[in-house]
Write a protein that holds these residues in place. Structure first.
Motif, PDB file in Angstrom:
ATOM      1  N   ASN A 170     -22.444 -33.725   1.789  1.00  7.40           N
ATOM      2  CA  ASN A 170     -22.492 -32.475   2.562  1.00  7.40           C
ATOM      3  C   ASN A 170     -22.779 -31.271   1.669  1.00  7.40           C
ATOM      4  O   ASN A 170     -22.031 -30.298   1.631  1.00  7.40           O
ATOM      5  N   TYR A 171     -23.896 -31.362   0.968  1.00  6.83           N
ATOM      6  CA  TYR A 171     -24.332 -30.285   0.077  1.00  6.83           C
ATOM      7  C   TYR A 171     -25.775 -29.939   0.435  1.00  6.83           C
ATOM      8  O   TYR A 171     -26.576 -30.838   0.699  1.00  6.83           O
ATOM      9  N   PRO A 172     -26.132 -28.645   0.453  1.00  5.48           N
ATOM     10  CA  PRO A 172     -27.467 -28.264   0.936  1.00  5.48           C
ATOM     11  C   PRO A 172     -28.600 -28.762   0.048  1.00  5.48           C
ATOM     12  O   PRO A 172     -28.504 -28.720  -1.180  1.00  5.48           O
ATOM     13  N   VAL A 173     -29.650 -29.249   0.685  1.00  9.70           N
ATOM     14  CA  VAL A 173     -30.879 -29.645   0.005  1.00  9.70           C
ATOM     15  C   VAL A 173     -32.046 -29.139   0.844  1.00  9.70           C
ATOM     16  O   VAL A 173     -31.981 -29.139   2.081  1.00  9.70           O
ATOM     17  N   THR A 174     -33.092 -28.676   0.197  1.00  3.46           N
ATOM     18  CA  THR A 174     -34.275 -28.165   0.890  1.00  3.46           C
ATOM     19  C   THR A 174     -35.399 -29.176   0.762  1.00  3.46           C
ATOM     20  O   THR A 174     -35.835 -29.491  -0.346  1.00  3.46           O
ATOM     21  N   LEU A 175     -35.851 -29.712   1.902  1.00  3.82           N
ATOM     22  CA  LEU A 175     -36.990 -30.624   1.890  1.00  3.82           C
ATOM     23  C   LEU A 175     -38.278 -29.809   1.883  1.00  3.82           C
ATOM     24  O   LEU A 175     -38.468 -28.917   2.724  1.00  3.82           O
ATOM     25  N   VAL A 176     -39.139 -30.093   0.917  1.00  4.99           N
ATOM     26  CA  VAL A 176     -40.388 -29.361   0.723  1.00  4.99           C
ATOM     27  C   VAL A 176     -41.541 -30.350   0.827  1.00  4.99           C
ATOM     28  O   VAL A 176     -41.616 -31.308   0.040  1.00  4.99           O
ATOM     29  N   LEU A 229     -15.990 -33.824  -3.439  1.00  4.89           N
ATOM     30  CA  LEU A 229     -15.067 -32.725  -3.710  1.00  4.89           C
ATOM     31  C   LEU A 229     -15.777 -31.620  -4.486  1.00  4.89           C
ATOM     32  O   LEU A 229     -15.648 -30.435  -4.153  1.00  4.89           O
ATOM     33  N   LEU A 230     -16.515 -31.983  -5.527  1.00 11.41           N
ATOM     34  CA  LEU A 230     -17.243 -30.983  -6.299  1.00 11.41           C
ATOM     35  C   LEU A 230     -18.208 -30.211  -5.404  1.00 11.41           C
ATOM     36  O   LEU A 230     -18.296 -28.964  -5.479  1.00 11.41           O
ATOM     37  N   ALA A 231     -18.941 -30.921  -4.562  1.00 11.13           N
ATOM     38  CA  ALA A 231     -19.884 -30.259  -3.667  1.00 11.13           C
ATOM     39  C   ALA A 231     -19.178 -29.244  -2.780  1.00 11.13           C
ATOM     40  O   ALA A 231     -19.670 -28.126  -2.563  1.00 11.13           O
ATOM     41  N   ASP A 232     -18.019 -29.601  -2.275  1.00 14.60           N
ATOM     42  CA  ASP A 232     -17.261 -28.700  -1.401  1.00 14.60           C
ATOM     43  C   ASP A 232     -16.738 -27.489  -2.173  1.00 14.60           C
ATOM     44  O   ASP A 232     -16.745 -26.355  -1.670  1.00 14.60           O
ATOM     45  N   LEU A 233     -16.260 -27.716  -3.390  1.00 21.11           N
ATOM     46  CA  LEU A 233     -15.798 -26.605  -4.219  1.00 21.11           C
ATOM     47  C   LEU A 233     -16.932 -25.610  -4.463  1.00 21.11           C
ATOM     48  O   LEU A 233     -16.749 -24.386  -4.340  1.00 21.11           O
ATOM     49  N   LEU A 234     -18.109 -26.122  -4.801  1.00 19.81           N
ATOM     50  CA  LEU A 234     -19.242 -25.242  -5.076  1.00 19.81           C
ATOM     51  C   LEU A 234     -19.685 -24.500  -3.825  1.00 19.81           C
ATOM     52  O   LEU A 234     -20.052 -23.313  -3.888  1.00 19.81           O
ATOM     53  N   LYS A 235     -19.683 -25.183  -2.693  1.00 18.23           N
ATOM     54  CA  LYS A 235     -20.067 -24.525  -1.444  1.00 18.23           C
ATOM     55  C   LYS A 235     -19.112 -23.380  -1.102  1.00 18.23           C
ATOM     56  O   LYS A 235     -19.512 -22.387  -0.485  1.00 18.23           O
TER      57      LYS A 235
END
Length: 845
Positions: free
Chosen positions: A634-640, A523-529
């Motif tokens: 379901n929150y964005p992450v960048t693989l480096v 839920l937090l992830a969705d709110l932030l998105k």
């Protein structure tokens, strides 16, 4: 290779089959004719394997096929059912008869015993020879001029899954084809024998599908097990590959066997092994049995079927990704792909043959297995109690898993005092089972699997094993409950349903959401998105007669004025989407605790997150983090990747995650200095499992390896210097911990432990031991002998006393989160996922 010599009946049957089926099979092609090359001369990509299986199903009345799912990359998963034409016409009747024998389907089975053999190929993508063998095997089973296979299929149904891991396999095959020359190079120095990171073993998210049968965290596993439950085969074979210098391995398996495995299951493995040995002896092929590959951890492709009544087996061919199309072995000969597929083809057909010869025994013993499970189950504990007051989100997550495995559960119909094992304390005492508590009884068709999933301390017959030795779902889901030695009455009841009533309130001063579970992180992830601004309370508080714990999300209208009337609609809709309740309050003035304008009600920055991947990192461990963000919250992450990490501007990120790995050669001193400076200027580094070993002792990082207390060495008079050579493996495991459960003491006033009680049951995966932080927060520690379940060597147990498990160090304006234990391991330790969410979103705000 040779098979049974045809006798007179075989020739009569052979002639009859030709007269009836020749027209139907006139267009059936061999794999070589269909593909245009000899099997083993090159790799067959996924789509061509599928095309051939569909071709056989279209041309042969002995085969039916179905698509049962897709991979993350959209590749097809399919099953082929192979038997006599008469059996194929009544496949559903055979399937239902078998389910009636298990008790999973009501009714009495019709007369006649048909053996069901399930062959699973290529669960590890770079162990490629088995899918090539599958092509040869299905053709051999259905071609009309093989009377032996036609005889076997009169009383046997063969279910074939030609490729369990298409994404991983195609990753390997495409790389190899791009790398190899006009012909293969058999010398190990050639680049075609050195797969780049992440390799082809795993699926799209870098998960090992052979360790996911019980946990079902991956979509391929869920689709496959759903089909498995519809058939419940008597035999299951999982085809693998091992080191290229090894002989072939087949059943019987090695100790330790879990004590739930029956004598029949043990004995028939010997029967199968003897049949294989006959063909391997005739061809002078080397093989071995009863070594290395044990039957204990319940989520393998051999053990999961075993705990579902099958004879489950792993077959291991030498080769793997290193072997390529051909590799020169130390003895001087060259192991080719054709050799490898031929060996797997041989054991596949041998399994069908011996199953057909013993069809009556297989079916009768299978039926006895389930009758015993329902009426006289073994094991110390007969009923597992899950308290009704547990977090409903955790209960729903657990019961969803049980539903997928067809494990029955219900509720207690009355209060009852019993003697039971308390999972929280690890002690057996008199406890009170309350009416409405949830019960899982072992008196049911899936009673053995229920025992395996919930038993407090898995019954390890021998300590030499190579995977985790504890996995109780009570600890994995963070549930309170008991294991009861006696049978309790179970009343049928569905899984609990949360009552959610989210109503938009235009007069709301703020909305409050609890912080106790992975669903709350989602839920937090969705709110932030959606760019909803969120705060969280560092302290407990009471408002409008309701108590709220530290970590509670506080979503104020004041912070979201720019959203206008859309504010309350979006907050309540997102909460309902995640099955979470948000409470509207009319004021920011609390009855106790801190008002919403207090500095202890922190504004939660929307973090930009990077994850180190590539060479030097463990692909499995990277995949767990990637999957967490991509599929779970379901929150964005960048693989480096590490090979260009030096060119990455870390100022673009607030959080950097280092999964377990070996970073020493991948991050040079200047990069490390930049990393440390970034932290000091406000960045947050999260180090998981082996990454802590890389940081330990480095300048600026306070984590330190625990010094040897003098218990790790052997004095000349200790006796161990006189140990026999053959006991060396057992001596080594005294310092070993492959995976056991420890009770970790938590400081739940710290944001890293928000949402937890004063303890957390952690899956500890090794014997790495770190001292308490001298300058930092020791949020989670293993005090004294904290082991609750699983095998730990006596030296390792001593070493792990009074050690750091989870800690936080402030470094300038930033922070470092040390997670010595990996809460995301294989994605099945559900209760650890909030802990990781705390590390990402709560710590350092």
């Amino acid at each position: 290779m040779r098979f049974l010599k045809p006798h007179f009946f075989s020739f009569l049957l052979f002639g009859l089959l030709i007269s009836v089926s020749a027209t139907a099979q006139s267009q059936l092609q061999s794999p070589e004719d269909f593909l245009g090359y000899e099997l083993g001369s090159q790799w067959t990509p996924h789509h061509k394997v599928m095309d051939y299986f569909w071709h056989v199903a279209e041309q042969s009345e002995m085969v039916k096929a179905k698509k049962y799912g897709e991979t993350n990359e959209g590749r097809e998963l399919m099953l082929a059912y192979v038997s006599s034409t008469q059996n194929v016409e009544r496949l559903d009747e055979i399937r239902k008869n078998n389910l009636k024998r298990t008790g999973l389907l009501e009714g009495k089975p019709k007369a006649g015993n048909t053996a069901i053999v399930w062959l699973s190929y290529n669960v590890h993508g770079n162990e490629t020879s088995s899918s090539e063998a599958a092509l040869k095997t299905i053709y051999e089973l259905v071609r009309l001029d093989n009377p032996d296979t036609k005889e076997w299929l009169q009383n046997t149904v063969v279910v074939m899954d030609p490729m369990l891991n298409p994404d991983g396999r195609d990753r390997y095959v495409h790389w190899y084809k791009e790398t190899v020359g006009d012909s293969f190079n058999a010398y190990g120095e050639a680049r075609e024998h050195h797969e780049p990171w992440p390799g082809g073993r795993t699926n799209h998210y870098y998960f090992d599908l052979n360790r996911d049968w019980a946990w079902l965290t991956q979509k391929e596993s869920r689709a496959r097990v759903e089909e498995f439950q519809k058939w419940m085969p008597h035999i299951h074979v999982d085809f693998h590959e091992q080191g290229y210098t090894s002989p072939y391995y087949f059943a019987p398996a090695a100790e330790p066997f879990h004590k739930a495995i029956t004598e029949w299951q043990r004995d028939f493995q010997y029967t199968i092994g003897e049949n294989h040995a006959k063909y391997f002896n005739e061809n002078s092929w080397l093989y071995f049995t009863r070594e290395v590959f044990d039957l204990f951890y319940p989520s393998y492709g051999d053990t999961y079927p075993i705990f579902n009544g099958s004879i489950g087996m792993t077959y291991e061919q030498a080769g793997g990704g290193y072997a390529g199309l051909g590799i020169k072995k130390p003895v001087g000969d060259t192991l080719t792909l054709k050799d490898r597929l031929t060996h797997h083809h041989t054991t596949g057909l041998s399994t069908v043959e011996i199953s057909s010869k013993n069809a009556d025994k297989l079916v009768d013993n299978f039926a006895d297995y389930f009758e015993e499970a329902q009426n006289n189950p073994e094991g110390k504990y007969k009923t597992f109690v899950i308290e009704k007051e547990n977090n409903p989100d955790k209960l729903q997550a657990l019961f969803s898993l049980l539903d997928k495995h067809k494990v029955e559960y219900g509720q207690a119909g009355q209060n009852e005092n019993v003697s039971a094992y308390n999972y929280k304390t690890g002690q057996t005492r008199r406890v009170r089972v309350e009416k409405g508590d949830y019960l899982v009884s072992t008196y049911q068709p899936k009673g053995v699997l229920a025992r395996i999933l919930f038993e407090p301390r898995p019954e390890l017959a021998d300590s030499v094993t190579y995977d985790i030795t504890a996995w109780s779902q009570y600890y994995a889901y963070g549930l309170d409950g008991y294991a009861v030695p006696e049978q309790l009455d179970v009343e049928a009841a569905p899984a609990p349903q949360k009552e959610i009533n989210n109503t938009a309130d235009e007069k709301a001063y703020a909305y409050l959401a609890e912080w106790k579970d992975l669903s709350d992180v989602g839920l937090l992830a969705d709110l932030l998105k959606h760019d909803i601004k969120v705060r969280f309370s560092e302290k407990a508080f009471k408002i409008e007669g309701q108590d709220y714990a530290p970590g509670t999300l506080v979503i104020t209208r004041s912070d979201n004025k720019n959203r206008g009337k859309d504010f309350e609609r979006l907050v309540t809709e997102l909460a309902t989407k995640h099955n979470q309740q948000v409470d509207a309050v009319s004021t920011g003035f609390v009855q106790s605790g801190a008002d919403f304008g207090s500095s202890s009600v922190r504004y939660l920055e929307k973090p930009r997150i990077a994850l180190l991947s590539g060479e030097g990192t463990s692909s499995n461990r990277v995949g767990e983090v990637w999957h967490y963000f991509d599929k779970q919250i379901n929150y964005p992450v960048t693989l480096v990747d590490t090979d260009y990490f030096s060119s990455v501007n870390l100022d673009n990120y607030e959080v950097l995650i280092m999964a377990s790995g070996y970073y020493g050669s991948e991050i040079d001193s200047s990069q490390f200095d930049e990393l440390r400076n970034w932290i000091s200027e406000g960045g947050k580094l999260i180090a998981l499992q082996g990454a802590n070993s890389y940081l330990a002792g480095k300048d600026g990082f306070n984590i330190e390896n625990k010094s040897d207390d003098g218990n790790g060495g052997d004095s000349p008079d200790s006796g161990t210097v006189l140990d026999e050579y053959g006991d060396q493996q057992r001596e080594r495991i005294s310092g070993f911990n492959s995976g056991s459960i420890f009770k970790i003491s938590l400081d739940n006033s710290h944001p890293l432990a928000f949402g937890y009680d004063d303890h957390y049951f952690s899956l500890k995966l090794n014997a790495d031991a770190y001292s308490y932080l001298e300058d930092g927060w020791n949020v989670g520690v293993a005090k004294g002998d904290a082991r609750m379940s699983g095998f730990v060597g006596y030296k390792a147990k001593e070493k792990l006393r009074n050690t750091l498990t989870f800690g936080v160090q402030e470094m300038g304006s930033g922070s470092v989160v040390y997670m010595v234990d990996n809460p995301l391991f294989r994605a099945f330790w559900y209760n650890g996922k909030l802990l990781f969410g705390n590390a990402v979103f709560m710590v350092g705000q």
